[in-house]
Design a protein around this motif. Structure first.
Motif, PDB file in Angstrom:
ATOM      1  N   ASP A  92      -8.779  -2.698 -28.187  1.00 34.41           N
ATOM      2  CA  ASP A  92     -10.057  -2.061 -27.835  1.00 34.41           C
ATOM      3  C   ASP A  92      -9.919  -0.620 -27.347  1.00 34.41           C
ATOM      4  N   ASP A  93      -8.734  -0.008 -27.508  1.00 35.43           N
ATOM      5  CA  ASP A  93      -8.549   1.393 -27.129  1.00 35.43           C
ATOM      6  C   ASP A  93      -8.904   1.622 -25.652  1.00 35.43           C
ATOM      7  N   VAL A  94      -8.501   0.689 -24.795  1.00 40.73           N
ATOM      8  CA  VAL A  94      -8.829   0.748 -23.372  1.00 40.73           C
ATOM      9  C   VAL A  94      -7.732   1.497 -22.611  1.00 40.73           C
ATOM     10  N   VAL A  95      -8.146   2.377 -21.701  1.00 37.74           N
ATOM     11  CA  VAL A  95      -7.225   3.057 -20.790  1.00 37.74           C
ATOM     12  C   VAL A  95      -7.731   2.845 -19.367  1.00 37.74           C
ATOM     13  N   ARG A  96      -6.897   2.271 -18.514  1.00 39.69           N
ATOM     14  CA  ARG A  96      -7.246   2.080 -17.102  1.00 39.69           C
ATOM     15  C   ARG A  96      -6.504   3.094 -16.246  1.00 39.69           C
ATOM     16  N   THR A  97      -7.150   3.513 -15.170  1.00 42.78           N
ATOM     17  CA  THR A  97      -6.514   4.390 -14.187  1.00 42.78           C
ATOM     18  C   THR A  97      -6.326   3.615 -12.898  1.00 42.78           C
ATOM     19  N   ILE A  98      -5.089   3.596 -12.420  1.00 43.60           N
ATOM     20  CA  ILE A  98      -4.765   2.986 -11.129  1.00 43.60           C
ATOM     21  C   ILE A  98      -4.507   4.124 -10.157  1.00 43.60           C
ATOM     22  N   TRP A  99      -5.362   4.258  -9.162  1.00 38.12           N
ATOM     23  CA  TRP A  99      -5.253   5.348  -8.193  1.00 38.12           C
ATOM     24  C   TRP A  99      -4.267   4.956  -7.101  1.00 38.12           C
ATOM     25  N   LEU A 100      -3.178   5.710  -6.977  1.00 35.51           N
ATOM     26  CA  LEU A 100      -2.173   5.388  -5.971  1.00 35.51           C
ATOM     27  C   LEU A 100      -2.647   5.794  -4.581  1.00 35.51           C
ATOM     28  N   GLU A 101      -2.399   4.924  -3.629  1.00 38.44           N
ATOM     29  CA  GLU A 101      -2.804   5.184  -2.243  1.00 38.44           C
ATOM     30  C   GLU A 101      -2.016   6.359  -1.669  1.00 38.44           C
ATOM     31  N   GLY A 102      -2.618   7.023  -0.674  1.00 38.52           N
ATOM     32  CA  GLY A 102      -1.946   8.129  -0.001  1.00 38.52           C
ATOM     33  C   GLY A 102      -2.148   9.481  -0.640  1.00 38.52           C
ATOM     34  N   HIS A 103      -3.103   9.578  -1.589  1.00 38.76           N
ATOM     35  CA  HIS A 103      -3.341  10.851  -2.271  1.00 38.76           C
ATOM     36  C   HIS A 103      -4.789  11.314  -2.115  1.00 38.76           C
ATOM     37  N   ASP A 104      -5.496  10.754  -1.152  1.00 38.98           N
ATOM     38  CA  ASP A 104      -6.865  11.179  -0.837  1.00 38.98           C
ATOM     39  C   ASP A 104      -7.810  11.109  -2.037  1.00 38.98           C
ATOM     40  N   HIS A 105      -7.642  10.084  -2.867  1.00 35.24           N
ATOM     41  CA  HIS A 105      -8.578   9.899  -3.965  1.00 35.24           C
ATOM     42  C   HIS A 105      -9.941   9.484  -3.397  1.00 35.24           C
ATOM     43  N   PRO A 106     -11.028   9.991  -3.962  1.00 32.42           N
ATOM     44  CA  PRO A 106     -12.353   9.584  -3.483  1.00 32.42           C
ATOM     45  C   PRO A 106     -12.599   8.108  -3.725  1.00 32.42           C
ATOM     46  N   GLN A 107     -13.295   7.482  -2.803  1.00 31.45           N
ATOM     47  CA  GLN A 107     -13.633   6.066  -2.913  1.00 31.45           C
ATOM     48  C   GLN A 107     -15.032   5.902  -3.514  1.00 31.45           C
ATOM     49  N   PRO A 108     -15.255   4.826  -4.260  1.00 30.81           N
ATOM     50  CA  PRO A 108     -16.601   4.593  -4.795  1.00 30.81           C
ATOM     51  C   PRO A 108     -17.593   4.380  -3.658  1.00 30.81           C
ATOM     52  N   SER A 109     -18.818   4.762  -3.893  1.00 31.62           N
ATOM     53  CA  SER A 109     -19.847   4.509  -2.896  1.00 31.62           C
ATOM     54  C   SER A 109     -20.210   3.032  -2.910  1.00 31.62           C
ATOM     55  N   GLY A 117     -13.710  -2.098 -13.090  1.00 27.05           N
ATOM     56  CA  GLY A 117     -13.481  -2.082 -11.662  1.00 27.05           C
ATOM     57  C   GLY A 117     -12.838  -0.797 -11.172  1.00 27.05           C
ATOM     58  N   HIS A 118     -12.563  -0.776  -9.872  1.00 27.21           N
ATOM     59  CA  HIS A 118     -11.889   0.363  -9.242  1.00 27.21           C
ATOM     60  C   HIS A 118     -10.522  -0.112  -8.789  1.00 27.21           C
ATOM     61  N   ALA A 119      -9.463   0.443  -9.395  1.00 27.87           N
ATOM     62  CA  ALA A 119      -8.100  -0.035  -9.166  1.00 27.87           C
ATOM     63  C   ALA A 119      -7.345   0.904  -8.234  1.00 27.87           C
ATOM     64  N   GLN A 120      -6.776   0.345  -7.181  1.00 25.82           N
ATOM     65  CA  GLN A 120      -5.920   1.085  -6.261  1.00 25.82           C
ATOM     66  C   GLN A 120      -4.545   0.434  -6.226  1.00 25.82           C
ATOM     67  N   GLY A 121      -3.501   1.255  -6.207  1.00 33.50           N
ATOM     68  CA  GLY A 121      -2.157   0.724  -6.249  1.00 33.50           C
ATOM     69  C   GLY A 121      -1.246   1.318  -5.201  1.00 33.50           C
ATOM     70  N   HIS A 122      -0.175   0.601  -4.914  1.00 31.22           N
ATOM     71  CA  HIS A 122       0.882   1.102  -4.037  1.00 31.22           C
ATOM     72  C   HIS A 122       2.193   0.431  -4.423  1.00 31.22           C
ATOM     73  N   TYR A 123       3.296   1.100  -4.090  1.00 33.90           N
ATOM     74  CA  TYR A 123       4.616   0.543  -4.366  1.00 33.90           C
ATOM     75  C   TYR A 123       5.085  -0.253  -3.156  1.00 33.90           C
ATOM     76  N   GLU A 124       5.584  -1.451  -3.447  1.00 33.98           N
ATOM     77  CA  GLU A 124       5.976  -2.363  -2.371  1.00 33.98           C
ATOM     78  C   GLU A 124       7.131  -3.231  -2.860  1.00 33.98           C
ATOM     79  N   ASN A 125       8.272  -3.128  -2.157  1.00 34.39           N
ATOM     80  CA  ASN A 125       9.442  -3.952  -2.497  1.00 34.39           C
ATOM     81  C   ASN A 125       9.801  -3.845  -3.973  1.00 34.39           C
ATOM     82  N   ASP A 126       9.907  -2.605  -4.455  1.00 29.63           N
ATOM     83  CA  ASP A 126      10.293  -2.334  -5.846  1.00 29.63           C
ATOM     84  C   ASP A 126       9.297  -2.882  -6.862  1.00 29.63           C
ATOM     85  N   SER A 127       8.052  -3.023  -6.460  1.00 32.59           N
ATOM     86  CA  SER A 127       6.989  -3.460  -7.370  1.00 32.59           C
ATOM     87  C   SER A 127       5.809  -2.500  -7.248  1.00 32.59           C
TER      88      SER A 127
END
Length: 228
Positions: A92-109, A117-127
């Motif tokens: 389906d030619d889908v591209v998702r963006t995962i916003w990494l925490e700690g970069h002051d990305h704006p939050q949805p209202s 959806g709104h995806a937020q990510g962080h690195y934890e224990n090599d994952s």
């Protein structure tokens, strides 16, 4: 991607990955939410009984939602950037963006919702851990094949982990309206050479398949989806 992945504690996930296989080598058995699954609430079963297959968004070329997207046998690509991770799906030619925490990305209202959806990510224990919420209501949000919807309460947690040369993906989905308990699965992908043959929806072909469906509510006004 290479610079980001070289940092301490950040796994190198960059690259193209094959369709995930179940731990026992199976194709779909571990990640299929069945039509009569015991995890479904009474509300989910009532919706299944009420909705007509003709009303499913997939016949309008609506893409598969998360996490059902992972049950489609197509490769996907991860691209790690400094402040985000991009996921390119072969379906389906889908591209998702995962916003990494700690970069002051704006939050949805409070009143903003999104199909993927709104995806937020962080690195934890090599994952890479990704939590996605703020989904719109979706008639096929948990399973497009069995008419299992999802609500604005849906939350999907994904954990991407390198396992030697492979990639392990663990997914857990909660939705208090339609699931009695979390729906979880874990699959393993191997590196792929390319994305393979991309699949894009062709509207006339998709609607043509409705010729084989018997309308559940023939007394309703005819949908504007005349099979070609």
């Amino acid at each position: 991607g290479q610079l980001q992945a070289a940092s301490a504690g950040i796994p190198d996930l960059d690259g193209i990955w094959s369709f995930g296989r179940c731990p026992n080598g199976g194709f779909l058995s571990c990640m299929a939410l069945q039509e009569d699954d015991e995890k479904l609430t009474g509300r989910a079963k009532a919706y299944q009984a009420a909705i007509d297959e003709f009303a499913q968004p997939k016949y309008d070329c609506s893409p598969m939602p998360i996490p059902h997207m992972y049950t489609d046998p197509y490769n996907y690509r991860l691209e790690q950037l400094e402040d985000r991770v991009l996921v390119y799906y072969g379906k389906d030619d889908v591209v998702r963006t995962i916003w990494l925490e700690g970069h002051d990305h704006p939050q949805p209202s409070i009143n903003e919702f999104f199909y993927f959806g709104h995806a937020q990510g962080h690195y934890e224990n090599d994952s890479l851990v990704v939590v996605t919420n703020k989904f719109t209501f979706d008639p096929q949000g948990l399973n497009a094949d069995f008419r299992i919807p999802s609500s604005t309460q849906k939350q999907v947690t994904e954990r991407f982990t390198r396992d030697d040369d492979d990639l392990r993906l663990e997914v857990s989905t909660v939705d208090t309206f339609f699931l009695r308990e979390p729906w979880t699965f874990s699959v393993r992908s191997v590196p792929a050479v390319d994305m393979g043959d991309a699949w894009t929806c062709e509207l006339q072909s998709t609607r043509r398949s409705l010729r084989f469906e018997i309308p559940k509510y023939p007394e309703d006004p005819e949908a504007d989806r005349i099979p070609y």
